[in-house]
Motif scaffolding. Structure first.
Motif, mmCIF file in Angstrom:
data_model
loop_
_atom_site.group_PDB
_atom_site.id
_atom_site.type_symbol
_atom_site.label_atom_id
_atom_site.label_comp_id
_atom_site.label_asym_id
_atom_site.label_seq_id
_atom_site.Cartn_x
_atom_site.Cartn_y
_atom_site.Cartn_z
ATOM 1 N N GLU A 125 0.826 -1.175 0.019
ATOM 2 C CA GLU A 125 0.202 -0.159 -0.256
ATOM 3 C C GLU A 125 0.645 1.237 0.035
ATOM 4 N N GLY A 126 0.547 2.316 -0.905
ATOM 5 C CA GLY A 126 1.279 3.498 -0.899
ATOM 6 C C GLY A 126 1.286 4.098 -2.489
ATOM 7 N N ARG A 127 1.882 5.024 -2.565
ATOM 8 C CA ARG A 127 2.053 5.782 -3.836
ATOM 9 C C ARG A 127 2.694 4.830 -4.934
ATOM 10 N N HIS A 128 1.984 4.999 -5.946
ATOM 11 C CA HIS A 128 2.367 4.181 -7.361
ATOM 12 C C HIS A 128 3.565 4.712 -7.927
ATOM 13 N N THR A 129 4.072 3.876 -8.439
ATOM 14 C CA THR A 129 5.321 3.981 -9.483
ATOM 15 C C THR A 129 5.271 3.509 -10.703
ATOM 16 N N ASN A 146 -13.395 14.630 -12.053
ATOM 17 C CA ASN A 146 -13.234 15.838 -12.511
ATOM 18 C C ASN A 146 -11.694 16.114 -12.813
ATOM 19 N N VAL A 147 -10.881 15.286 -12.285
ATOM 20 C CA VAL A 147 -9.352 15.535 -12.395
ATOM 21 C C VAL A 147 -9.026 14.791 -13.650
ATOM 22 N N PHE A 148 -9.674 13.659 -13.919
ATOM 23 C CA PHE A 148 -9.393 13.056 -15.121
ATOM 24 C C PHE A 148 -10.033 13.744 -16.539
ATOM 25 N N SER A 149 -11.234 14.167 -16.248
ATOM 26 C CA SER A 149 -11.670 15.090 -17.347
ATOM 27 C C SER A 149 -10.681 16.334 -17.618
ATOM 28 N N GLU A 150 -10.423 17.062 -16.410
ATOM 29 C CA GLU A 150 -9.929 18.451 -16.718
ATOM 30 C C GLU A 150 -8.329 18.009 -17.351
ATOM 31 N N ARG A 151 -7.809 17.035 -17.102
ATOM 32 C CA ARG A 151 -6.638 16.478 -17.531
ATOM 33 C C ARG A 151 -6.425 15.687 -18.836
ATOM 34 N N ASN A 152 -7.624 15.487 -19.251
ATOM 35 C CA ASN A 152 -7.773 14.599 -20.426
ATOM 36 C C ASN A 152 -7.127 13.353 -20.270
ATOM 37 N N VAL A 153 -7.448 12.429 -19.508
ATOM 38 C CA VAL A 153 -6.961 11.324 -19.239
ATOM 39 C C VAL A 153 -7.826 10.164 -19.883
ATOM 40 N N ARG A 175 -0.316 5.113 -17.106
ATOM 41 C CA ARG A 175 0.866 5.957 -17.496
ATOM 42 C C ARG A 175 0.564 7.252 -17.932
ATOM 43 N N ASN A 176 -0.666 7.429 -18.645
ATOM 44 C CA ASN A 176 -1.090 8.685 -19.306
ATOM 45 C C ASN A 176 -1.189 9.819 -17.905
ATOM 46 N N ALA A 177 -2.003 9.296 -16.906
ATOM 47 C CA ALA A 177 -2.312 9.872 -15.606
ATOM 48 C C ALA A 177 -1.060 10.078 -15.041
ATOM 49 N N TYR A 178 -0.019 8.975 -14.782
ATOM 50 C CA TYR A 178 1.144 9.306 -14.225
ATOM 51 C C TYR A 178 2.069 10.373 -14.722
ATOM 52 N N ASP A 179 2.134 10.288 -16.007
ATOM 53 C CA ASP A 179 3.126 11.152 -16.718
ATOM 54 C C ASP A 179 2.546 12.541 -16.710
ATOM 55 N N LYS A 180 1.223 12.867 -16.525
ATOM 56 C CA LYS A 180 0.622 14.298 -16.518
ATOM 57 C C LYS A 180 0.668 14.720 -14.824
ATOM 58 N N GLY A 181 1.302 13.775 -14.091
ATOM 59 C CA GLY A 181 1.376 14.411 -12.552
ATOM 60 C C GLY A 181 0.440 14.220 -11.474
ATOM 61 N N LEU A 182 -0.564 13.068 -11.944
ATOM 62 C CA LEU A 182 -1.538 13.012 -11.153
ATOM 63 C C LEU A 182 -1.161 12.150 -10.133
#
Length: 278
Positions: A125-129, A146-153, A175-182
């Motif tokens: 359990e913890g932050r993803h890599t 709202n976050v995924f919509s705003e960041r176009n994930v 990875r799309n979400a991760y690379d966008k800093g989510l």
């Protein structure tokens, strides 16, 4: 906050399949959005207030999931398929995780198989890599809409069942979400049972090699050729393929790399679209 379960399915004409998915509590107690990929002669309708249906003529799992993300309404979304079985206290488990982690944008949970064993080799359990994301399947993914919509994930249209590359769909999405800093987190609690299908059983299949070679071309460019050679030897050592299959599997991998390059050059590899019928 409230959650909405986004179910991808095909050719359904009634809601009876939901009963098997929710054996511990009735599905009417949840907000559910069903994307039913079908034909004009097989339309699914819902007369239950909390269950919405969109019938789509398009094909492919990433297309279905992207349409669900676009049409979702709740604060927290939970991805799903029609062959999973939700475990007790689903809503409380998901909502408590977000209450305890108010700054997290995406939370993954865990699944078991029909024998009650962990479905994947989950991380602590913890932050993803980047590495831990490789063990996450679609039906344990939740996120703040709202976050995924705003960041176009969204899911990549070309990776997944019914697509050009028949695999790697979850990893590219995450990875799309991760690379966008989510901010992405894993919670070591089981929310779902999925039928026992070993992720390693098809590792040596043409489809798996084709898709994984394309995936590595996306992230590592020409190092994908080195990866392909190493991967084939890995498959031999673990008895996923035989030595005499190497030439054929190598050509399949090269074809995957080439196909990805062609799509990238045309500028359509990250295209997202949706379609629906009333």
């Amino acid at each position: 906050m409230d959650i909405e379960i986004l179910i991808s399915t095909m050719f359904k004409t009634d809601l009876s399949f939901l009963e098997k998915m929710f054996p511990y509590e009735h599905y009417s107690g949840y907000n559910i959005l069903i994307i039913n990929q079908t034909t004009k002669g097989k339309i699914l309708k819902s007369h239950i207030k909390n269950v919405r249906v969109i019938n789509s003529l398009d094909r492919g799992s990433p297309v279905s999931r992207n349409l669900a993300i676009r049409k979702a309404e709740a604060d927290i979304c939970l991805m799903s398929d029609d062959d999973v079985v939700y475990q007790p206290n689903l809503k409380a488990t998901v909502m408590d995780a977000y209450k305890l982690n108010p700054d997290i944008d995406m939370i993954s949970f865990e699944a078991i198989d029909e024998q009650g064993n962990p479905y994947a080799n989950y991380s602590h359990e913890g932050r993803h890599t980047r590495k831990t994301l490789k063990h996450i399947y679609t039906w344990v993914i939740s996120f703040r809409r709202n976050v995924f919509s705003e960041r176009n994930v969204f899911f990549n249209h070309y990776f997944g069942v019914g697509s050009v590359f028949k695999g790697e769909t979850e990893y590219l999405f995450l990875r799309n979400a991760y690379d966008k800093g989510l901010k992405m987190y894993h919670v070591s609690k089981t929310i779902v049972m999925h039928p026992n299908e070993s992720s390693g059983r098809n590792m040596g299949s043409d489809n798996a090699i084709f898709a994984r070679a394309a995936l590595h071309q996306r992230f590592y460019s020409n190092l994908s050729y080195v990866w392909l050679i190493k991967y084939l030897f890995f498959l031999i050592r673990h008895n996923y393929i035989k030595i005499n299959e190497i030439p054929h599997k190598f050509r399949i991998g090269l074809k995957g790399v080439k196909t990805y390059k062609v799509l990238k050059n045309t500028g359509v590899i990250d295209k997202v679209y949706e379609g629906e019928i009333n």
